[in-house]
Write an enzyme that holds these catalytic residues in place. Structure first.
Site, PDB file in Angstrom:
ATOM      1  CB  CYS A  46      -0.918   0.034   1.216  1.00 49.22           C
ATOM      2  SG  CYS A  46      -1.982  -1.388   1.377  1.00 49.22           S
ATOM      3  CG  HIS A  48      -1.238   3.347   4.428  1.00 49.47           C
ATOM      4  ND1 HIS A  48      -1.137   2.042   4.037  1.00 49.47           N
ATOM      5  CD2 HIS A  48      -0.562   3.425   5.611  1.00 49.47           C
ATOM      6  CE1 HIS A  48      -0.457   1.347   4.921  1.00 49.47           C
ATOM      7  NE2 HIS A  48      -0.103   2.171   5.896  1.00 49.47           N
TER       8      HIS A  48
END
Ligand SMILES: *[C@@H]1O[C@H](CO)[C@@H](O)[C@H](O)[C@H]1NC(C)=O
Ligand SMILES: *[C@@H]1O[C@H](CO)[C@@H](O)[C@H](O)[C@H]1NC(C)=O
Ligand SMILES: *[C@@H]1O[C@H](CO)[C@@H](O)[C@H](O)[C@H]1NC(C)=O
Ligand SMILES: *[C@@H]1O[C@H](CO)[C@@H](O)[C@H](O)[C@H]1NC(C)=O
Length: 522
Positions: free
Chosen positions: A83, A139
């Site tokens: 991610c 993120h």
């Protein structure tokens, strides 16, 4: 419509010729794109190569299939295996070896974010006059205010900061280990509006995927059509903990494996959510001037029901299943002759930065040296890709403790114990410890989750990903010349690498100290 109105007006004024000419000119220049296009970038999370209808799976993703079938499918398209790295490259256009994000992902209590001096794509598009919005998963760090999306070029943000949250409660757990070995369980919620308003409590019970779609629809409806729009919609689906309403689970009731059933259901739900978003683009008239890009952020998580069949490996892996994903470009601005086509040129997630800046008619002033290439002409004119290689990563923090010591590969230029991956043309070289080396058959085909292989532990392997896209045959021993040349390239990249940033977690991050919220603590 404008054209017909002009014609009526012209007839009324009995000055048909002149106004017709004006009308035609106007239409023509619009179709040549004198207006900056709206850019809608949809990033799915952990969506496997096989987890989209047009890759042959029985999964139902009619909206995505339809967009892709009317768009340009990118079938030699790569991202990063996890991610944070993919997001960091999408935002900065730069490899992790240049930003310090080489190792793993940003953990909830870690004082770490995409370095402050990296210019983001949102900043460049904002500079080019765009309204910039992010809905969904960030993120890229949240320990300090300056890390947050609205400080990194986005006008607005609605979403969460961490790798994942519960789809209904917005909870995120994390364990913090004290130096004495005791664990502190950190539990908090993570859902924010505009970085300033902690909104998780008011949305408990609403499914995240539906919520993000409706927030994206809100952004679109509130958008001032005078400005070009950049909407980055990062659903955070189908990441664990995979949760989907019964309506979608029922569609796959015959799939016995529950994890698999949930992934299929959630992907179908996300597909519907994307359909809702594109309908709103159409209703508001923005669609006519929109370029939509769809991408997964990495391969499917095979241990949690994702599938990258027939590719090898999955999320976290440098094998194709970890990094070769579904991606396409769609929308009415594409050249008519290319709608429904497939592009097999090499394109990487870092390429979106210069490509989107080009589409936005912005400039690259002020950015650090980019690792991405402008792929506009590759996509729009089917020109050969300017990209000939992809550095997958070099992570010096992954130790190769139980690797077989096939010492003849000990290279004076590059330490093959380092975890690294490089693609050059048809060749892929992997060094150091490589994980997730298995092929995993989707449960709806055969209820065997993994086919294990014993290739783990080799220090160096080489695959021809053109002739052997499923990476069955390690050619390192037969092609020492290619191995050595690629090791030299890795050495070159490594000499320009910055040290990985991976600071110790901090107790101060504990949401218990911040009203139950995961948010900045520095
Ligand atoms: C979000 O925050 C930005 C920057 O602080 C501000 O300009 C904008 O008006 C806010 N938008 C909303 C919808 O609150
Ligand atoms: C370990 O350290 C933490 C924090 O100082 C403390 O709360 C905890 O009681 C300690 N545990 C043990 C077993 O000493
Ligand atoms: C899509 O929109 C419809 C109509 O508003 C709504 O009922 C449905 O829940 C939405 N689906 C998702 C997944 O957001
Ligand atoms: C980029 O920066 C240079 C030097 O500051 C300047 O001359 C040029 O006009 C800038 N280009 C754009 C497109 O802003």
């Amino acid at each position: 419509m404008q054209y017909r109105k002009l014609v009526r007006l012209a007839t009324a004024m009995m000055d048909v010729k002149i106004l017709l000419v004006f009308g035609l000119l106007k239409l023509q220049s619009a179709s040549c794109g004198d207006k900056q296009p709206n850019i809608v970038f949809i990033l799915a999370d952990d969506l496997g190569y096989y987890d989209i209808g047009y890759h042959g799976s029985r999964i139902q993703t009619p909206v995505l299939d339809n967009l892709a079938n009317r768009g340009i499918k990118l079938e030699n398209y790569y991202v990063q295996p996890i991610c944070t790295p993919t997001r960091s490259q999408l935002m900065s256009g730069r490899y992790q070896i240049h930003t310090g994000m080489q190792h793993k992902v940003i953990l909830p209590p870690q004082p770490l974010c995409l370095p402050r001096d990296e210019v983001t794509i949102a900043e460049k598009l904002k500079e080019a006059g765009y309204a910039t919005h992010i809905v969904g998963k960030w993120h890229l760090g949240h320990y300090a205010e300056f890390c947050l999306p609205t400080k990194r070029g986005f006008d607005t943000f609605f979403g969460f900061y961490n790798c994942a949250v519960d789809y209904y409660t917005y909870d995120k757990y994390n364990y913090y280990r004290y130096p004495n070995g005791t664990n502190l369980q950190m539990l908090g919620k993570d859902l924010w509006r505009n970085d300033s308003e902690f909104v998780a409590p008011q949305y408990v019970g609403e499914h995240k995927t539906r919520l993000f779609a409706s927030e994206a629809q809100r952004v679109i409806r509130n958008h001032d059509a005078e400005l070009p729009l950049f909407l980055y919609l990062a659903f955070g689906a189908v990441h664990v903990p995979v949760q989907a309403p019964l309506k979608y689970r029922k569609m796959y009731r015959d799939v016995e494996n529950e994890e698999r059933r949930l992934v299929l259901a959630l992907a179908t739900m996300m597909d519907e959510a994307i359909g809702n978003v594109t309908s709103t683009l159409e209703e508001t008239g923005l669609w006519d001037n929109t370029i939509l890009i769809f991408s997964s952020d990495n391969g499917g998580a095979t241990s949690f029901g994702g599938s990258n069949w027939p590719l090898r490996g999955g999320k976290k892996s440098y094998y194709e299943g970890g990094i070769k994903v579904a991606g396409f470009v769609s929308g009415p601005l594409l050249p008519p002759n290319l709608r429904g086509s497939t592009n097999r040129e090499l394109i990487h997630v870092s390429d979106w930065f210069p490509t989107l800046v080009h589409l936005a008619r912005g400039n690259l002033n002020g950015t650090k040296p980019l690792d991405g290439y402008n792929q506009w002409s590759t996509i729009w004119h089917q020109s050969p890709s300017p990209r000939k290689e992809i550095l997958i990563n070099i992570d010096p923090m992954i130790e190769c403790t139980n690797c077989t010591k096939n010492s003849h590969w000990r290279n004076d230029k590059f330490d093959v114990h380092l975890n690294a991956g490089l693609i050059v043309g048809s060749w892929k070289l992997l060094t150091g410890r490589q994980e997730h080396a298995f092929w995993s058959i989707p449960a709806e085909i055969q209820d065997v989750l993994r086919v294990n292989t014993n290739t783990r532990g080799k220090l160096v392997s080489l695959y021809n990903i053109k002739s052997d896209p499923t990476e069955q045959t390690d050619l390192a021993e037969c092609m020492p010349g290619i191995v050595h040349r690629m090791l030299e390239k890795l050495a070159e990249y490594n000499s320009g690498a910055v040290s990985p940033l991976f600071p110790d977690s901090q107790e101060e991050a504990d949401p218990a100290r911040h009203g139950g919220a995961w948010g900045p603590w520095v």
